[in-house]
Design a protein around this motif. Sequence first.
Motif, PDB file in Angstrom:
ATOM      1  N   GLY A 167       0.822  -1.198   0.000  1.00  0.00           N
ATOM      2  CA  GLY A 167       0.000   0.000   0.000  1.00  0.00           C
ATOM      3  C   GLY A 167       0.856   1.248   0.000  1.00  0.00           C
ATOM      4  O   GLY A 167       1.964   1.273  -0.546  1.00  0.00           O
ATOM      5  N   ASP A 210      -3.140  -2.258   3.212  1.00  0.00           N
ATOM      6  CA  ASP A 210      -3.503  -0.868   3.041  1.00  0.00           C
ATOM      7  C   ASP A 210      -4.244  -0.734   1.702  1.00  0.00           C
ATOM      8  O   ASP A 210      -5.073  -1.563   1.359  1.00  0.00           O
ATOM      9  CB  ASP A 210      -2.209  -0.030   3.121  1.00  0.00           C
ATOM     10  CG  ASP A 210      -2.403   1.468   3.051  1.00  0.00           C
ATOM     11  OD1 ASP A 210      -2.686   2.064   4.101  1.00  0.00           O
ATOM     12  OD2 ASP A 210      -2.251   2.022   1.962  1.00  0.00           O
ATOM     13  N   TRP A 211      -3.964   0.317   0.924  1.00  0.00           N
ATOM     14  CA  TRP A 211      -4.630   0.499  -0.370  1.00  0.00           C
ATOM     15  C   TRP A 211      -4.257  -0.610  -1.347  1.00  0.00           C
ATOM     16  O   TRP A 211      -4.999  -0.895  -2.290  1.00  0.00           O
ATOM     17  CB  TRP A 211      -4.249   1.862  -0.929  1.00  0.00           C
ATOM     18  CG  TRP A 211      -5.217   2.472  -1.896  1.00  0.00           C
ATOM     19  CD1 TRP A 211      -4.911   2.943  -3.135  1.00  0.00           C
ATOM     20  CD2 TRP A 211      -6.610   2.729  -1.709  1.00  0.00           C
ATOM     21  NE1 TRP A 211      -6.035   3.479  -3.729  1.00  0.00           N
ATOM     22  CE2 TRP A 211      -7.100   3.355  -2.873  1.00  0.00           C
ATOM     23  CE3 TRP A 211      -7.504   2.482  -0.664  1.00  0.00           C
ATOM     24  CZ2 TRP A 211      -8.420   3.742  -3.040  1.00  0.00           C
ATOM     25  CZ3 TRP A 211      -8.823   2.864  -0.812  1.00  0.00           C
ATOM     26  CH2 TRP A 211      -9.270   3.477  -1.983  1.00  0.00           C
ATOM     27  N   THR A 214      -5.640 -10.445   3.379  1.00  0.00           N
ATOM     28  CA  THR A 214      -5.403  -9.006   3.515  1.00  0.00           C
ATOM     29  C   THR A 214      -4.818  -8.686   4.883  1.00  0.00           C
ATOM     30  O   THR A 214      -5.000  -9.430   5.846  1.00  0.00           O
ATOM     31  CB  THR A 214      -6.709  -8.196   3.350  1.00  0.00           C
ATOM     32  OG1 THR A 214      -7.620  -8.539   4.401  1.00  0.00           O
ATOM     33  CG2 THR A 214      -7.359  -8.439   2.004  1.00  0.00           C
ATOM     34  N   THR A 233      -6.803  -3.467   5.654  1.00  0.00           N
ATOM     35  CA  THR A 233      -7.282  -2.799   4.451  1.00  0.00           C
ATOM     36  C   THR A 233      -8.771  -2.559   4.581  1.00  0.00           C
ATOM     37  O   THR A 233      -9.405  -3.008   5.540  1.00  0.00           O
ATOM     38  CB  THR A 233      -6.956  -3.636   3.193  1.00  0.00           C
ATOM     39  OG1 THR A 233      -7.103  -2.826   2.039  1.00  0.00           O
ATOM     40  CG2 THR A 233      -7.871  -4.842   3.083  1.00  0.00           C
TER      41      THR A 233
END
Length: 907
Positions: free
Chosen positions: A77, A151-152, A173, A176
Amino acid sequence: MTSGLPRVAASTAPATQPPLLPGLDPAWSRLVTVPADRSVRPGGSDHAERTWHVLDTAGSLAALGVEPVGTLLCVHGNPTWSYLWRSVLRTSLDVAAAGGPAWRVVAVDQLDMGFSERTGVLRGLPQRVADLGALTDELGLTGPVVTLGHDWGGVVSLGWAVDHPDLVVGVTTCNTAVHQPDDAPVPAPLRLALRPQVLGRGTVVTPAFLETTLAIAHPKLDRAVADGFRAPYRGAARRGGIGGFVADIPLGAAHPSARELDRIASGVAALDVPALLLWGPRDPVFLERYLDDLVDRLPRADVHRFEGAGHLLPEDADVAGTMFDWLGDRLPEGHVPAGDEPSLPSGPDAPSRPLWAALDALRDSDEAALVEMAAPGGTRTISWRLLSRRVDEVAAGLLDVGVRPGDRVSLLVTPGADLTAALYGSIRIGATVVVADAGLGLRGLTRAVKGARPDWVIGALPGLAAARALGWPGRRIATLPLPAPARAALRVEHTLAGVARRGARRLAAGTALPDAPPSDTPAAVLFTSGSTGPAKGVVYTHAQLGAVRDVLSAQYGIGVGTGLVAGFAPFALLGPALGARSVAPDMDVTAPRTLTASAVAASVVAADATVVFLSPAALANVVATAGALDASEQAALARVRLFLSAGAPVSAALLTAATELMPNASAHTPYGMTEGLLMTDVDLPAIRAAASVVDGDGDGAGAGGVCVGRPAASVQVRIAPLSASGSPTGDLTDEPDVTGEIVVAAPHVRQAYDRLWRTNRASRLGLTDPRGHRTGDVGHLDASGQLWVEGRLQHVVTTPSGVLTPVGPEQRIERVQGVGRVGVAGIGPSGTQQVVAVVETVPAARKPGLAPSDLAAAVRAAAGVPVAAVLVVPVLPTDIRHNSKVDRTRLARWATSVLSGGRMVRP
């Protein structure tokens, strides 16, 4: 989207190889050029040729001579890069080299990030998902693929998964989010970063955004590692992607990336593959509500929350080890067809009676059901008739205000009528109660409540005030009337009395309560004491709670008509289920040592009690205050036929002293844990007999531990022997005198740990019985089948001469004149650890320090093992709930510090 970004965001630069960095093997690095024709993809508008930097273990696997079973696609991210996944790459190769499944790991540097090309194009979410698809096409990934994003990058990886259902076999993940709720603000740090006057300066012109992210690691990053994260972003011309990522956060439906985010969020819910959601709760940006949203979209996902970890989860916790354990369980050879992945075993058969059956059976009785000794205005007695009616009214009222089956209801109420009505009313309608008592302390309680994510909170004023001040989740119901300003300040929507009135009207109108919930659905999340780490939520189904009730009833003959002094929270809650008349003594539940002998006597009289259950710390203070008893109080205690004490090892000396107060009572000490409240039981004569076989004096301190007796009905006990390193190994055994981890199996063992996949896995590792549980305690079985507890697994000392368990030496040292409680800990490297004894003296020492020479000599003579140092402290550190479990891990850290020249402070 670009408002606030300076022109430097449009800088261009070619992709390069990273420099030598700690933990990064240069053999993994490669540059991959994606031709322009591959970049023509849905969602993308940049169709130019682009070059990526990626980390790829394909070459390393080939050097090992193994074929990959699949690919782990890792996406970082903002503002990190593929360096974030270095431990995942290394662990993948270690697993493959050891003969495990060989997963190829491809960790990308997103364009404009890390050492990939600086494109001069501001890339929104649709473009980034298209970019990743073009790259994987160029790499020729054919599946099976598991995505891992942070994150992103988690959103981008999930977007790739949604677009490649033919390749993806699992999604994972780390911290996120795929959806921003309309009724919740964007987290404050991001709101600040998105301000036009801050965005460019904070993310591009200066490294402030990057440095802030690195600073919130737990623990603080090593300087060389932090420099590794900084390496691709030295200079404003290299940081345009950081600013572009921040600017791409959708704050509303009009944002260019909002529609793509909605598409991904909807697509995630349609994924039918195994999923693992890893979470660091100390994240100021990705809050728990985002985890809740992902769980709602992926209800079959495995979840693990790493307490103490934060946003940079792969740096804060063992993400790599957890990932490969999960892959080995869920996708051992790369691909498991949809629907065939393993799942947790279902719960045991339904109990013969629901938990509230005794309440139903006694609903016409005017006999006492509950006695509150510390109620406002004096002692209060509640009949079965009133209690049964109140539970029904609260159940119906909770439905009326919106509580639904499966909702979580946190109970922040001290034991008594309100807690009983709220607990049984919630369980009656299929809600799941969350019980994290005040004995955890404010910090521990905050962790527990936030981690359990309740939908509702029922609380007294202290609990509601804490919930408001500390931001605990859940809609609020107060147990007492509050003035309008206080209700508004505490965000209280209802009172428990108001809920009951609504329920009464509903019942009077002919609306029946629903049928009993299915036996395999969750009924309660009970939190452990936190004595050996952060408190864990333990999930019990309706069937398992019913089994707990039944084993307690069968073991101790507690049932209708029994008077029970419940100085221990689980018994206070289970009293009505047993049909017992329960009394909550006058004491501070957060401090068991506040219970006095007179208070116990008063409770016995009030409930005509014949059974008393106290924690060891409470029992010790009862014995210590026995001199204040008058003749009538002594006579009351003489009525008791059974007393029990559990929660920590209880010495024969303490039980003997208690029998002098309750001379007609049989003294028992059950062994169990929050995960299984009754595993074995032993009475005082059996303790003396077992000990006399070993050391001839019957004081219960022989055989290197405390005898806790024989298994209760339907309980199986086995031992996992310890290796020389102190780890449990080998097949389970019931052979006598083999020390190892205690493993139990029973119908009343918990279902699972809440949102702790890794912990749950460890507690059942190697076990075939779905009712099994690795306790984390160490001990042995003797020749007669009795269990002896010798300590906790993490407290085993690995000395040059072998493993040493702490309870036996502690018990022997406690015989020394002038010694109270003792904690034995190991200091130094594993395998060469030295034993340190930390002693509470009688009378208490004024300050910590080295023990006087005569005391040290007596301790060494009694210990039975070589002791490197003897230290004295005014008070040993213990858990809050029991005030009994010595924190030996804390003692080891403290002793290491002070013996190596650190300040002589209290542990």
